[in-house]
Design an enzyme around this catalytic site. Structure first.
Site, PDB file in Angstrom:
ATOM      1  N   HIS A  20       0.840  -1.191   0.000  1.00 17.12           N
ATOM      2  CA  HIS A  20       0.000   0.000   0.000  1.00 17.12           C
ATOM      3  C   HIS A  20       0.878   1.245   0.000  1.00 17.12           C
ATOM      4  O   HIS A  20       1.960   1.255   0.602  1.00 17.12           O
ATOM      5  CB  HIS A  20      -0.891   0.022   1.236  1.00 17.12           C
ATOM      6  N   CYS A  68       0.195   2.200  -5.382  1.00 17.21           N
ATOM      7  CA  CYS A  68      -0.668   3.247  -5.925  1.00 17.21           C
ATOM      8  C   CYS A  68      -0.121   4.621  -5.577  1.00 17.21           C
ATOM      9  O   CYS A  68       0.616   4.793  -4.608  1.00 17.21           O
ATOM     10  CB  CYS A  68      -2.081   3.099  -5.385  1.00 17.21           C
TER      11      CYS A  68
END
Length: 814
Positions: A398, A447
């Site tokens: 993440h 991301c």
């Protein structure tokens, strides 16, 4: 959590659920002789209860249940038969199970005088003091690091005289029965008097400061490194603050003040203010002059033409660059506590490790790191860097990007997370540049969407103007990154295409351009994910550049030793039991913090008919699940990557999170066997100590000091953040009131069936779901169990020729 008083007559059944769960866990994982079975034997032998063999067998079988606990089943039996908490406490005292007793009887000890850090000259008399109050009787034991001090059994630890070998960290444990408490750590710094002040003979009174090392004046040229040092002795330990002229310097609170790249603006008079609770002194002033300022170079049009002409280009293209060494840190986070779990980092880190090793990189590969573990892993990585070394950092997990800064999210990050809970990539780059590395490569497979819950703006010191930085982002700014799932294994889209080209002998930016083109041909991710490359590389640097060292420097030797230290596996061993059975015990590394233990019976006397062996009783730090241990195949343990490299016909146990190991890794090898014609099962056990394998030697589980080289300020109308914790304190969970804050789905986004060819369902991206809807998807907020203090302080590839659509999964790494 409140404990139970020693004499409380209440039955066991009235103990709170958290306390019962903690007791059960401690007894399930206890070493032989202190576990639930030993507790049952004591209860029967002392006449407290009667337990049949069938009941104990039913307790034992609980280990086969998903949430089963033999100890919990036993405690329930004891409660049904009227055992009280007092009875249980007496049984635990007989077992000498101190951690379990600590649950039932919280310490009645309060330390009122903590030892103070001190700095002293060799030859002086120094005392460390620790004073506690409590009952019934208090016993003291001093430790240096984790080693007991034989004469340290009183409130005072005296060094008379002290010598440089006494330098180090000290702590005192105070015991009262089975309760204990630790003091704070105190650091002793011992300076050699003759080295600091040749010919001096000082007899310093107590509580006096003395500056033994003053900063020295220096003449430097632009680009050189300024190092100013100041050293002092005194009690309490001296603190430092550096000044330029009369202005205090940011980050100037250490003995040494360093500017890695000086310019004319750094000229001036530098001095250090040394102080403690008793006194303040100022060092001598050091004049720093900086000359050799770069000037403009006059040249003719002919000169300019020759620089950019074909001849110049031809000369540059034939030049081969060399690396002094190559080191890589690979981090993959999957098992998030409060955010969606991922799959791809396992395969991505493993495959990249094997490829980089073929390019002669020293690789440290780590899975599932907490915030302090990530920060300490980066610190260890930076120790491996030096002038001319190629450094590569890869992260999969993440992440997000705010105001041009990229943030990597640890597995223990709160929900929602902010900059204070994550690692800033640009800050790491700044620290890498200070090492004068030959090439800095960042591959970020995460991301890069905006984190709406974080309005922090990081103001970092300006980076050096160098031509050695390459960023390979798995996706563009504001976009997601996808992973490919295939059975139990997964690849990120970025790694799927990167691994096909990584061994090419091309300039790193050219190589990444090829990866970007390959990704652009994947119709499933068009418009959703595209590789972004940022580079300041002006030389033809490649990951395939050979390593060339003109001489074996001390730095190179230290680097090799440090890396080897983190990758040392225990040697295979053969254990022989009294009955004549021999068991081979072997070890294999899957990652730098993941190890496979395998056992095999290699010799069995003919009179033994049934023979089984397994490993158990691993340290609590590692949280090894007995249900996932001693499996017939590596895949059953969760290891899908080493099957072809491990010997067959063994029992396998996968040990993860070796970075959490605080002491030597010890476990028990159990042997169950039966003789011909005899139904009784005979047990034999051997305790095995294999030291600290792999990354455990580096102790990256310890507390960290957050970098203070940047300031935080808030965007207009944004939430203001408090200053990050300072030295030495490991991160803890925030208050429970913060748990209810909504947070966007920060993982790999899934492509819906509509995107993969199945039109039965509409296109959906989890990132766009409203916060209220997200709350039902999020994992429960799980506090990491706060453990009670110890009483002593080969490459595999997947065939992706088939259609990728059915394997695209959305957990977007953001």
């Amino acid at each position: 959590m409140a404990g139970v008083q020693a004499g409380a007559p209440s039955p066991i059944g009235r103990l709170g659920e958290p306390l019962l769960r903690k007791l059960s866990d401690l007894l399930d994982r206890a070493v032989p002789g202190r576990g639930w079975r030993a507790l049952a034997d004591l209860a029967v032998s002392h006449g407290r209860v009667r337990l049949s063999r069938m009941e104990l067998e039913q307790c034992s079988l609980q280990v086969l249940e998903p949430d089963g606990s033999p100890s919990r089943s036993l405690l329930q039996l004891l409660a049904e038969r009227g055992c009280s908490v007092l009875d249980l406490r007496e049984l635990l005292q007989a077992l000498e199970h101190k951690e379990a007793l600590q649950c039932l009887s919280p310490p009645s000890i309060r330390i009122v005088v903590e030892p103070e850090s001190q700095a002293a000259f060799s030859g002086q008399a120094v005392k460390l003091n620790c004073l506690a109050i409590g009952h019934p009787a208090l016993h003291y034991q001093w430790f240096k690091q984790e080693k007991e001090i034989s004469h340290g059994n009183s409130p005072e630890l005296v060094f008379d005289p002290i010598n440089p070998d006494d330098s180090g960290f000290y702590i005192c444990r105070v015991n009262s029965g089975f309760s204990f408490s630790f003091s704070q750590w105190a650091q002793l710094t011992v300076c050699d008097l003759q080295t600091a002040c040749p010919g001096s003979s000082l007899d310093l009174p107590e509580k006096t400061l003395y500056i033994c090392t003053h900063p020295q004046s220096q003449n430097l040229i632009v680009g050189e490194t300024l190092v100013l040092q100041c050293g002092a002795v005194g009690t309490p330990a001296p603190k430092y603050q550096w000044f330029k002229n009369e202005s205090p310097l940011a980050n100037g609170d250490k003995k040494a003040y360093v500017i890695s790249y000086v310019d004319v603006e750094h000229q001036g008079a530098y001095w250090c203010r040394v102080y403690n609770d008793q006194e303040v002194q100022a060092s001598k002033k050091a004049e720093v002059t900086v000359g050799g300022k770069s000037i403009a170079v006059e040249c003719t049009e002919e000169d300019l033409t020759s620089i950019g002409g074909p001849a110049g280009l031809m000369e540059q293209s034939t030049e081969r660059h060399f690396a002094v060494d190559k080191v890589a840190l690979l981090m993959g986070n999957m098992s998030y506590c409060r955010h969606p779990k991922l799959k791809a980092p396992l395969m991505d880190v493993y495959e990249l490790t094997n490829l980089l090793r073929q390019l002669d990189f020293k690789v440290v590969s780590l899975l599932d790191l907490t915030e302090p573990e990530m920060r300490n892993a980066v610190d260890e990585f930076l120790l491996l860097l030096d002038k001319g070394v190629y450094g590569l950092l890869y992260y999969a997990g993440h992440g997000y990007e705010n105001y041009g800064n990229s943030f990597m999210v640890p597995i223990d990050a709160p929900n929602p997370y902010r900059a204070a809970n994550c690692l800033c990539v640009q800050n790491i780059l700044k620290r890498m540049q200070a090492k004068e590395t030959g090439l800095n490569v960042f591959l970020l497979d995460m991301c890069r969407k905006r984190n709406e819950y974080d309005n922090t703006i990081l103001i970092l010191d300006a980076l050096k103007v160098t031509a050695n930085i390459v960023f390979g982002y798995a996706t563009c700014q504001g976009a997601e990154a996808f992973e490919i799932q295939q059975s139990e294994l997964a690849n990120g889209i970025f790694m799927k295409f990167l691994k096909e080209r990584l061994l090419e002998d091309k300039k790193i930016t050219v190589l990444l351009d090829g990866v970007a083109e390959d990704m652009g041909k994947c119709h499933l991710t068009k418009g959703k994910q595209a590789l972004e490359i940022r580079s300041s590389l002006s030389e033809k640097r490649a990951l395939t550049d050979p390593i060339q060292q003109t001489e074996t420097s001390a730095e190179a030797l230290a680097r090799n030793l440090q890396w080897a230290k983190a990758h040392e596996l225990p040697e295979s061993m053969c254990l022989e039991f009294t009955c004549g059975v021999q068991i081979q015990l072997g070890f294999a590394a899957e990652f730098s913090n993941v190890m496979i233990v395998y056992t095999r019976i290699v010799k069995k006397p003919p009179e033994i008919t049934v023979c089984k062996a397994y490993v158990t009783d691993f340290p609590l730090d590692l949280d090894v699940d007995p249900k996932e241990s001693n499996k017939g195949t590596p895949e059953e343990t969760g290891s899908y990557l080493l099957s072809k490299d491990l010997p067959q016909h063994c029992l396998y146990t996968r040990i993860t999170s070796l970075q959490k190991l605080k002491e030597d890794l010890t476990f028990t090898v159990c042997l169950h066997y039966e003789y011909t014609g005899i139904d009784d099962v005979v047990d034999e056990r051997k305790l095995v100590n294999i030291g600290k394998p792999l990354i455990a030697k580096l102790r990256i589980h310890q507390g960290f000091r957050k970098d203070s080289c940047f300031q935080r300020c808030c965007a207009p109308y944004g939430p203001c953040l408090s200053q990050a914790p300072v030295a030495g304190a490991a991160k803890h969970c925030p208050p429970s009131s913060q748990h209810l804050l909504p947070h966007p789905y920060m993982g790999f986004c899934q492509l819906s069936p509509a995107q993969t060819g199945n039109t039965k369902q509409p296109l959906k991206c989890h990132c766009g779901v409203t916060p209220d809807r997200l709350m039902a998807w999020q994992s429960p907020w799980m506090h990491p169990c706060s453990s009670y203090p110890s009483n002593v302080p080969v490459e595999t590839t997947d065939d992706m020729s088939e259609e990728l659509g059915s394997h695209l999964s959305g957990s977007l790494r953001f």
